[in-house]
Design an enzyme around this catalytic site. Structure first.
Site, PDB file in Angstrom:
ATOM      1  N   ASP A 195      -9.704  13.611  15.977  1.00 33.96           N
ATOM      2  CA  ASP A 195      -8.312  14.065  16.028  1.00 33.96           C
ATOM      3  C   ASP A 195      -7.579  13.434  14.844  1.00 33.96           C
ATOM      4  OD1 ASP A 195      -9.393  14.474  18.661  1.00 33.96           O
ATOM      5  OD2 ASP A 195      -7.361  14.612  19.458  1.00 33.96           O
ATOM      6  N   LYS A 247      -3.348  20.616  17.652  1.00 29.68           N
ATOM      7  CA  LYS A 247      -2.803  19.719  18.678  1.00 29.68           C
ATOM      8  C   LYS A 247      -1.321  19.490  18.439  1.00 29.68           C
ATOM      9  CE  LYS A 247      -3.623  14.892  20.133  1.00 29.68           C
ATOM     10  NZ  LYS A 247      -4.536  13.744  19.942  1.00 29.68           N
ATOM     11  N   LYS A 258      -4.630  22.024  21.896  1.00 26.48           N
ATOM     12  CA  LYS A 258      -4.565  20.813  22.720  1.00 26.48           C
ATOM     13  C   LYS A 258      -3.115  20.372  22.820  1.00 26.48           C
ATOM     14  CE  LYS A 258      -5.930  15.917  22.852  1.00 26.48           C
ATOM     15  NZ  LYS A 258      -6.811  14.863  22.292  1.00 26.48           N
TER      16      LYS A 258
END
Length: 235
Positions: free
Chosen positions: A95, A159, A188
């Site tokens: 991430d 995300k 996400k």
């Protein structure tokens, strides 16, 4: 509407401890909890990758390393090195935080190169890639521009947030992101998701992965409601 079992909902959760003062014992506890609740991933600072890989060896729970976290203000080369180092130490998901300075300057070529570089490393090692936008600092137009880059580059996920900015995930942002990337990329949601109602709302809006440090509380809340749902949840 899709129907989910409790385990399928657990498998949407990235169980998170990204505190800078997290001890080794706290990270080991995080891994043990992830095994107990069968979460998808533990989300940790990059330096904890090796410890988590050892703790989770032999399980299907992923090790998720946060890269250039939480500010994103490092060079592409620095992020690439950090990604490679995390993978070498056992990370199976990445991430990374985009360069927000370049996003606010609308330097989309830079952000395309950054995303291409990191996604390519992840693909080479068969590691899942997630791109953190940090939406609280972005306009809707900037979010859409980043989504369009992601639609072309195809990371595994985009995300909403780090959870360390001025705001976290919102239903509106999840819907906007999903509407822009379509089926090319998953979304996400992370930041401020602390109860089952918010968790369910994010999934209903289009998120397929949820980053939260409240995963246990969410699953326990859903367990109590399971009898009323015949063990299945639709939303």
């Amino acid at each position: 509407m899709p129907t989910y079992t409790l385990d399928e909902l657990s498998r949407m959760i990235d169980h998170t401890n990204l505190h800078p003062d997290a001890t080794s014992e706290a990270i080991k506890k995080l891994c043990q909890q992830a095994k107990e609740y069968h979460f998808k991933m533990v989300a940790i600072n990059q330096v904890q990758s090796q410890l988590c890989a050892a703790e989770l060896a032999g399980t299907d729970i992923h090790v998720g390393a946060a890269i250039s976290f939480p500010l994103g203000q490092t060079s592409i080369a620095a992020k690439a090195f950090e990604v490679q180092d995390a993978i070498q130490n056992g990370a199976t998901e990445i991430d990374y935080v985009i360069n927000l300075t370049e996003a606010k300057a609308h330097n989309w070529d830079y952000l395309t190169k950054e995303m291409q570089t990191i996604v390519a490393i992840c693909r080479q090692h068969e590691v899942i890639s997630k791109v953190i936008f940090e939406n609280c600092y972005l306009t809707d137009e900037e979010k859409i521009a980043l989504c369009q880059i992601a639609k072309a580059v195809e990371p595994d996920f985009i995300k909403t947030s780090t959870g360390f900015g001025t705001g976290g995930a919102t239903i509106e942002d999840v819907k906007l992101m999903k509407a822009t990337v379509g089926d090319k990329v998953q979304v996400k949601a992370a930041g401020g998701i602390r109860d089952a109602k918010t968790f369910q709302a994010m999934i209903a809006a289009g998120a397929t992965r949820i980053g939260t440090s409240s995963g246990i509380a969410i699953i326990e809340e859903l367990k109590k409601a399971a009898d009323n749902h015949d063990g299945a949840f639709t939303f």
